[in-house]
Design a protein around this motif. Structure first.
Motif, PDB file in Angstrom:
ATOM      1  N   LYS A 464       0.872  -1.176  -0.038  1.00 40.23           N
ATOM      2  CA  LYS A 464      -0.125   0.183   0.065  1.00 40.23           C
ATOM      3  C   LYS A 464       0.856   1.139  -0.004  1.00 40.23           C
ATOM      4  O   LYS A 464       0.480   2.283  -0.721  1.00 40.23           O
ATOM      5  CB  LYS A 464      -1.015  -0.084   1.348  1.00 40.23           C
ATOM      6  CG  LYS A 464      -1.877   1.309   1.336  1.00 40.23           C
ATOM      7  CD  LYS A 464      -2.692   1.365   2.501  1.00 40.23           C
ATOM      8  CE  LYS A 464      -1.818   1.888   3.720  1.00 40.23           C
ATOM      9  NZ  LYS A 464      -2.526   2.007   4.801  1.00 40.23           N
ATOM     10  N   LYS A 465       1.921   1.326   0.830  1.00 42.44           N
ATOM     11  CA  LYS A 465       2.587   2.565   0.911  1.00 42.44           C
ATOM     12  C   LYS A 465       3.707   2.593  -0.265  1.00 42.44           C
ATOM     13  O   LYS A 465       3.888   4.071  -0.526  1.00 42.44           O
ATOM     14  CB  LYS A 465       3.445   2.463   2.345  1.00 42.44           C
ATOM     15  CG  LYS A 465       2.601   2.199   3.337  1.00 42.44           C
ATOM     16  CD  LYS A 465       1.752   3.344   3.615  1.00 42.44           C
ATOM     17  CE  LYS A 465       2.767   4.422   4.210  1.00 42.44           C
ATOM     18  NZ  LYS A 465       1.816   5.566   4.645  1.00 42.44           N
ATOM     19  N   TYR A 466       4.194   1.688  -0.807  1.00 44.09           N
ATOM     20  CA  TYR A 466       5.402   1.986  -1.837  1.00 44.09           C
ATOM     21  C   TYR A 466       4.798   1.872  -3.141  1.00 44.09           C
ATOM     22  O   TYR A 466       3.610   1.373  -3.375  1.00 44.09           O
ATOM     23  CB  TYR A 466       6.349   0.937  -1.700  1.00 44.09           C
ATOM     24  CG  TYR A 466       7.089   0.968  -0.305  1.00 44.09           C
ATOM     25  CD1 TYR A 466       8.615   1.939  -0.367  1.00 44.09           C
ATOM     26  CD2 TYR A 466       6.919   0.403   0.798  1.00 44.09           C
ATOM     27  CE1 TYR A 466       9.275   2.068   0.750  1.00 44.09           C
ATOM     28  CE2 TYR A 466       7.754   0.775   2.006  1.00 44.09           C
ATOM     29  CZ  TYR A 466       8.850   1.475   2.178  1.00 44.09           C
ATOM     30  OH  TYR A 466       9.627   1.806   3.092  1.00 44.09           O
ATOM     31  N   LEU A 495       9.321   7.682   3.367  1.00 45.27           N
ATOM     32  CA  LEU A 495       8.483   6.814   3.251  1.00 45.27           C
ATOM     33  C   LEU A 495       8.541   5.546   4.272  1.00 45.27           C
ATOM     34  O   LEU A 495       7.575   5.146   4.787  1.00 45.27           O
ATOM     35  CB  LEU A 495       8.472   6.252   1.878  1.00 45.27           C
ATOM     36  CG  LEU A 495       7.313   5.351   1.239  1.00 45.27           C
ATOM     37  CD1 LEU A 495       5.829   6.076   1.651  1.00 45.27           C
ATOM     38  CD2 LEU A 495       7.553   5.059  -0.294  1.00 45.27           C
ATOM     39  N   GLU A 498       7.735   6.597   7.684  1.00 46.27           N
ATOM     40  CA  GLU A 498       5.995   6.519   7.751  1.00 46.27           C
ATOM     41  C   GLU A 498       5.627   5.124   7.915  1.00 46.27           C
ATOM     42  O   GLU A 498       4.766   4.608   8.621  1.00 46.27           O
ATOM     43  CB  GLU A 498       5.589   7.340   6.685  1.00 46.27           C
ATOM     44  CG  GLU A 498       4.167   7.440   6.526  1.00 46.27           C
ATOM     45  CD  GLU A 498       3.662   8.564   5.405  1.00 46.27           C
ATOM     46  OE1 GLU A 498       2.845   7.780   4.640  1.00 46.27           O
ATOM     47  OE2 GLU A 498       4.636   9.328   4.958  1.00 46.27           O
ATOM     48  N   THR A 499       6.191   4.077   7.211  1.00 47.58           N
ATOM     49  CA  THR A 499       5.516   2.776   6.960  1.00 47.58           C
ATOM     50  C   THR A 499       5.862   2.107   8.325  1.00 47.58           C
ATOM     51  O   THR A 499       5.012   1.314   8.985  1.00 47.58           O
ATOM     52  CB  THR A 499       6.474   2.142   6.132  1.00 47.58           C
ATOM     53  OG1 THR A 499       6.042   2.792   4.716  1.00 47.58           O
ATOM     54  CG2 THR A 499       5.858   0.482   5.940  1.00 47.58           C
ATOM     55  N   GLU A 502       3.630   3.413  11.029  1.00 48.96           N
ATOM     56  CA  GLU A 502       2.068   2.868  10.704  1.00 48.96           C
ATOM     57  C   GLU A 502       1.847   1.439  11.332  1.00 48.96           C
ATOM     58  O   GLU A 502       1.057   1.183  11.822  1.00 48.96           O
ATOM     59  CB  GLU A 502       1.810   2.950   9.265  1.00 48.96           C
ATOM     60  CG  GLU A 502       0.159   2.821   8.849  1.00 48.96           C
ATOM     61  CD  GLU A 502      -0.176   3.200   7.756  1.00 48.96           C
ATOM     62  OE1 GLU A 502      -1.071   2.527   7.244  1.00 48.96           O
ATOM     63  OE2 GLU A 502       0.369   3.816   7.217  1.00 48.96           O
TER      64      GLU A 502
END
Length: 576
Positions: A464-466, A495, A498-499, A502
Motif C-alpha cells: 500500500k505504501k510504496y 516513506l 512513515e511505514t 504505521e
C-alpha cells in the motif's frame, strides 16, 4: 469580422514539438503550438486569442483558419507515418456556426490522409467546460478522429472522464511529471493512471519531460510516448523535426534496463493478414473468402496502425443476401464500411507478459489480444495461447514466491541485487531489509495464526505504501526485502519511517486489551526465561547502491546494518 481574423491569423505562426516513442526514440507525432501572440494588439497570451474569438462570436471560423494554417505547415514535414496533434477549444461545440466535415476538406486540400490528425481536448476548466469536452469527444470520435485528452489530472472531472471518454490517448500534465523521479506520490499517481489507461485500451503521453531522470522514470512506469524539452523544444522550423532522436536512443541503449518486464515469446503470436480500412466492402467479402479460416479481420490504416477489428458474422447478412455483391460494389454503400468496425483489444509488445494477462483478465470473454509495435499492427494472441501463457506464468510465479504472502522470494531478490550492482554506474538503487522486533516471543505466546496475521499485515502495508514499480519481496518468516530504483535517499527514508510508524500502531490491534494498554506483554525468551517484551515493531536497514559502491563490500555492509538497526526505532541508512 472575417477580414479582422484573416489579419490576426496572418501574424500568427505554428511551432511543432515532437512526441516520441519512449522505447525507441522514433517520432510518433508533433503537437502544433501557436506562436507570435505578442504581435497582436491587446493580446497578452495564446489563450487571449481564443477568448477574443469567442467574444466576437467567431471562434469556430477562427479555428478553421488556424487549423488550415497548422495543417499546411505540417504538410511540409517530410516524415512518413507522422501524426499532428492539434488543440481544440472546448467551446467550439456550442458555437452556432459549428458544422461537420471541414477538417476532411482541409486535409484533402493538402493531399493528407484523415488518419494523420489527432485532436487534443483539454481537461482543465469549469464543470460547464467539462460537459463541452465530453460532447466534443463524442462528436469527433463519431467521425473516427483520433482524440487525446490534454492536461490530464488537473481538471475537475478526473477519473470520471477517463472512464467515459473513450479517448485514444491521454497526456499526463507536466505538474505530475516534474521531478517524478524523486517524488514517490507523483510516481504512484502516474503509474496508476498509466495502468488504468492501458487496461482501457488507451496510450499515454508524458508531457513536459525535461531531464534524463524524468525520462527514465516515465519510460519505466509504462508511458508510451514522451514529450518535452528533454527531447526537443518547440520549433517553427520544420526541418528541425527528426524521424528519430538519436540522442534519446543513445540514452535508452545506455540504460539497458533488464527490468522485470518479461517479453512475449514469438511462439504465442500469430500473424493474421490485416485489412485496410480504406478498402471497399467488396474487398472485405473477398478477404474472408480468401482467408476462410479467419472469423475476423484486424483493420489497419494506410500507415499500418491498428484501428479496430471487423467480424465476419457482422457482414454475413449482406454477403449472403441476393443483392449483397451488387451493394458491396456500389461505392456509396461501400463507404459505410466503418459501421462494421469494432474496438480491438490491443497491447504494445513492450508491455510484456504480465500486463498482457492483466488486460486480458479484464475482458475474459474476448477471443484474444492484438499486438502492436510502436502503434503498428504486429500480430494476435488467441485465447488458447493466452491460457497457455497464463498457466506457464502462474507456475513460474508459484515456484518463486512466498506461500503465505504470495510475494517474490529469494530467487528474485538475488536477481534484483545482482542487477543493481551490475548497473550501479547507470542508476542508483536502494535496498531495504526489514526485520520484526520481538516476533518470536509474540508468535510463541499468541500462536502461529496470530503471527501469520502480523506478517500479512506488514506485507499488505508495504504494497500500500510504496509505489507500484517498487520490488517488494518476502525473504521468509518476519524478514522482508524492498528494492527501489531511481529515488533519493531522502524520499526512501521518509516513506520507510512513515511505514514503520504505521505498522507499530496497527500491530497493537493484534494484542489482547491488557497487553495493548500496558504497551508490553510477558513471555519467554530464547532461554526459556519469563520476561517482558515490547509490542511488535520493525527495524529497517537501507543501503544505497551507486557508482561509488564496491561489490565486495555489500554482504559485510548489509550484516552490519541489520545488526545496528535492531537497536533503533527508525530506519538506518548507509552507502558502501
Amino acid at each position: 469580422m472575417k477580414s479582422k481574423w484573416l489579419s490576426i491569423v496572418e501574424k500568427l505562426d505554428y511551432a511543432f514539438q515532437p512526441i516520441i516513442h519512449s522505447h525507441s526514440g522514433k517520432i510518433f507525432a508533433v503537437e502544433a503550438l501557436l506562436r507570435n501572440a505578442e504581435k497582436i494588439s491587446k493580446i497578452d497570451d495564446i489563450q487571449s486569442i481564443f477568448d477574443l474569438a469567442f467574444k466576437d462570436d467567431y471562434l469556430y471560423q477562427a479555428d478553421l483558419l488556424l487549423r488550415d494554417k497548422a495543417i499546411k505547415k505540417f504538410s511540409e514535414i517530410n516524415i512518413e507515418n507522422l501524426q499532428l496533434f492539434y488543440n481544440l477549444d472546448n467551446r467550439i461545440i456550442h458555437t452556432k456556426n459549428y458544422s461537420k466535415g471541414n477538417t476532411k476538406k482541409i486535409l484533402s486540400k493538402y493531399s493528407l490522409n484523415k488518419n494523420i490528425i489527432c485532436y487534443e481536448l483539454s481537461e482543465k476548466g469549469t464543470l460547464k467546460e467539462q460537459d463541452a469536452l465530453i460532447e466534443m469527444i463524442k462528436t469527433y470520435k463519431s467521425s473516427d478522429f483520433c482524440i487525446a485528452i490534454d492536461d490530464f489530472g488537473i481538471g475537475v472531472s478526473g477519473l470520471k472522464l477517463l472512464y467515459f471518454s473513450q479517448a485514444n490517448i491521454i497526456k499526463i500534465d507536466r505538474f505530475f511529471i516534474s521531478n517524478i523521479n524523486t517524488d514517490s506520490k507523483k510516481k504512484l499517481f502516474c503509474s496508476s493512471i498509466i495502468n488504468m489507461a492501458h487496461t482501457m485500451g488507451m496510450k499515454v503521453v508524458a508531457e513536459g519531460v525535461e531531464t534524463l531522470k524524468e525520462f527514465y522514470t516515465c519510460k519505466n512506469i509504462g508511458a508510451d510516448f514522451i514529450q518535452g524539452y528533454f527531447v526537443q523544444k518547440p520549433t517553427v522550423n520544420v526541418d528541425e523535426i527528426k524521424p528519430i532522436y538519436k540522442e534519446i536512443l543513445k540514452y535508452i541503449i545506455q540504460e539497458k534496463r533488464t527490468n522485470e518486464i518479461l517479453p512475449i515469446a514469438d511462439e504465442y503470436i500469430q500473424y493474421i493478414v490485416p485489412f485496410n480500412i480504406n478498402s471497399s466492402l467488396h474487398s472485405l467479402f473477398l478477404y474472408f473468402k480468401e482467408h476462410s479460416n479467419n472469423h475476423f479481420a484486424p483493420v489497419i490504416d494506410d500507415y499500418e496502425n491498428l484501428v479496430g477489428v471487423i467480424y465476419e458474422v457482422d457482414i454475413k447478412k449482406i454477403s449472403y443476401s441476393q443483392y449483397g455483391l451488387s451493394l458491396a460494389q456500389n461505392k456509396s454503400y461501400s463507404s459505410q464500411i466503418n459501421q462494421y468496425l469494432k474496438h480491438a483489444m490491443s497491447i504494445e509488445a513492450s508491455w510484456g507478459i504480465d500486463k498482457t494477462l492483466e488486460i486480458f483478465n479484464h475482458d475474459p470473454n474476448s477471443s484474444g489480444i492484438f499486438i502492436t509495435k510502436a502503434n503498428k499492427y504486429s500480430g494476435f494472441i488467441d485465447l488458447r495461447s493466452l491460457l497457455q501463457l497464463s498457466h506457464k506464468r502462474n507456475l513460474e510465479i508459484a515456484e518463486n514466491q512466498n506461500p503465505l504472502t504470495k510475494l517474490p522470494g529469494n530467487k528474485q531478490i538475488e536477481l534484483f541485487i545482482y542487477k543493481s550492482l551490475k548497473n550501479r554506474e547507470k542508476f542508483i538503487s536502494h535496498i531495504l531489509y526489514f526485520d520484526f522486533d520481538n516476533f518470536k516471543p509474540f508468535n510463541d505466546f499468541y500462536g502461529f495464526r496470530q503471527g501469520d496475521r502480523a506478517i500479512l499485515l506488514f506485507a499488505e502495508l508495504l504494497q500500500k505504501k510504496y509505489p507500484n514499480d517498487t520490488f517488494i519481496a518476502h525473504i521468509g518468516g518476519d524478514d522482508f526485502f524492498i528494492g527501489i530504483k531511481n529515488s533519493t535517499i531522502e524520499d526512501v527514508y521518509a516513506l520507510t519511517k512513515e511505514t514503520l510508524d504505521e505498522f507499530r500502531e496497527s500491530a497493537k490491534n493484534l494484542y489482547n486489551t491488557v497487553d495493548k494498554q500496558n504497551g508490553f506483554f510477558c513471555g519467554k525468551d530464547r532461554f526459556g526465561e519469563e520476561r517482558t517484551f515490547k509490542l511488535l515493531s520493525c527495524s529497517c536497514a537501507i543501503i544505497e547502491i551507486s557508482s561509488n559502491s564496491k561489490k565486495s563490500n555489500f554482504d559485510y555492509t548489509l550484516n552490519i546494518m541489520k545488526k545496528y538497526s535492531k537497536n533503533l526505532e527508525r530506519p538506518i541508512c548507509a552507502s558502501f
